[in-house]
Design a protein around this motif. Structure first.
Motif, mmCIF file in Angstrom:
data_model
loop_
_atom_site.group_PDB
_atom_site.id
_atom_site.type_symbol
_atom_site.label_atom_id
_atom_site.label_comp_id
_atom_site.label_asym_id
_atom_site.label_seq_id
_atom_site.Cartn_x
_atom_site.Cartn_y
_atom_site.Cartn_z
ATOM 1 N N LEU A 67 13.063 12.612 -12.634
ATOM 2 C CA LEU A 67 13.129 11.528 -11.661
ATOM 3 C C LEU A 67 12.819 10.228 -12.388
ATOM 4 O O LEU A 67 11.745 10.063 -12.968
ATOM 5 N N GLY A 68 13.769 9.312 -12.356
ATOM 6 C CA GLY A 68 13.656 8.097 -13.147
ATOM 7 C C GLY A 68 13.184 6.901 -12.357
ATOM 8 O O GLY A 68 12.359 7.006 -11.439
ATOM 9 N N LYS A 69 13.725 5.764 -12.661
ATOM 10 C CA LYS A 69 13.263 4.485 -12.114
ATOM 11 C C LYS A 69 13.491 4.395 -10.606
ATOM 12 O O LYS A 69 14.467 4.916 -10.077
ATOM 13 N N LEU A 70 12.558 3.723 -9.955
ATOM 14 C CA LEU A 70 12.648 3.488 -8.528
ATOM 15 C C LEU A 70 13.031 2.033 -8.273
ATOM 16 O O LEU A 70 12.350 1.113 -8.725
ATOM 17 N N TYR A 71 14.132 1.843 -7.560
ATOM 18 C CA TYR A 71 14.559 0.509 -7.131
ATOM 19 C C TYR A 71 14.206 0.367 -5.655
ATOM 20 O O TYR A 71 14.429 1.281 -4.863
ATOM 21 N N SER A 72 13.668 -0.787 -5.292
ATOM 22 C CA SER A 72 13.222 -0.963 -3.918
ATOM 23 C C SER A 72 13.474 -2.380 -3.438
ATOM 24 O O SER A 72 13.471 -3.331 -4.225
ATOM 25 N N LEU A 78 3.155 4.953 -8.699
ATOM 26 C CA LEU A 78 2.879 5.036 -10.134
ATOM 27 C C LEU A 78 4.161 5.293 -10.922
ATOM 28 O O LEU A 78 4.122 5.618 -12.099
ATOM 29 N N LEU A 79 5.296 5.121 -10.249
ATOM 30 C CA LEU A 79 6.588 5.259 -10.915
ATOM 31 C C LEU A 79 6.994 3.934 -11.550
ATOM 32 O O LEU A 79 6.557 2.864 -11.119
ATOM 33 N N ASP A 80 7.863 4.010 -12.548
ATOM 34 C CA ASP A 80 8.506 2.806 -13.069
ATOM 35 C C ASP A 80 9.370 2.251 -11.944
ATOM 36 O O ASP A 80 10.201 2.969 -11.381
ATOM 37 N N ASN A 81 9.154 0.999 -11.566
ATOM 38 C CA ASN A 81 9.875 0.489 -10.412
ATOM 39 C C ASN A 81 10.175 -0.997 -10.547
ATOM 40 O O ASN A 81 9.533 -1.710 -11.328
#
Length: 237
Positions: A109-114, A122-125
């Motif tokens: 599970l990679g980058k989170l775009y929001s 605590l994800l890369d976002n």
């Protein structure tokens, strides 16, 4: 309401609750079996999303979040139903661009775009803007990658939409290393905006559960997703 009517409603409610509890137990049991049968490929993973169905062509699937305690997998939250590709799961290694199917396999599970500026995660976002795109043109040199700004690609996904589907949009790292042209792109874990909710190949979940997952996942725990038809996953990938 008379006594007999109240008794009937109480009986229906009792059996409904028990049937749901039994269904949840079966769903959890299957998720734990899937994790166990793929143990060798999950050694470094401590947070796992399991997405499976019984019929490969079905566009709904069961979703269970697991976390590893010592050497054992335990359930993080109660299972829910999610939407997947409108044509179900592609068989292992057979996903193709535009087939309307979700890929089968184990993926980081990679980058989170929001859409939100600040997130409890605590994800890369990063916050998305109108310039953020994901390229799904197989002929583009940027195929299956994020691009900010102008692009020469003939087709792409805007990551900032007029609806909330990508309000939380987490990259499922399918076909990312290496990237193979035509094998599928823009596979995300994102919000379902209606029920029933099918996708073009992504996994879609309701916002309440998404927010819970986003606040729980930790990049340091190597969060991953395993997805596919139950028969394929139980045999080990």
């Amino acid at each position: 309401m008379n006594f007999l009517n109240r008794l009937f409603l109480a009986t229906v409610l009792f059996f409904g609750i028990n049937l749901q509890a039994q269904s949840n137990r079966t769903t959890i049991k299957n998720a734990l079996l899937i994790a166990a049968h793929n143990k060798s490929k999950l050694d470094n993973c401590k947070q796992l999303l399991v997405v499976y169905n019984y019929q490969p062509e079905s566009y709904t699937a069961f979703f269970v979040a697991l976390e590893k305690k010592d050497t054992l997998w335990v359930v993080k939250q109660e299972p829910v139903k999610v939407g997947i590709g409108k044509n179900g799961f592609a068989p292992p290694l057979e996903k193709k661009e535009g087939d309307g199917k979700s890929p089968t396999g184990i993926f980081h599970l990679g980058k989170l775009y929001s859409y939100e500026k600040q997130l409890n995660t605590l994800l890369d976002n990063q916050q998305t803007t109108v310039d953020d795109k994901w390229i799904d043109d197989p002929d583009s040199e940027d195929y299956n990658t994020h691009v900010k700004g102008a692009t020469t690609a003939k087709s792409y996904e805007n990551l900032l939409l007029k609806n909330d589907a990508y309000k939380y949009c987490m990259v499922i790292e399918y076909n990312t290393n290496p990237i193979i042209k035509g094998k599928g792109s823009a596979i995300f874990f994102h919000l379902a905006i209606k029920k029933p909710s099918f996708t073009a190949g992504c996994v879609a979940i309701d916002e309440e559960n998404m927010r819970s997952i986003v606040s729980w996942l930790d990049l340091k725990q190597n969060p991953s997703i395993i997805m596919g038809n139950l028969d394929d996953l139980e045999n080990g990938l």
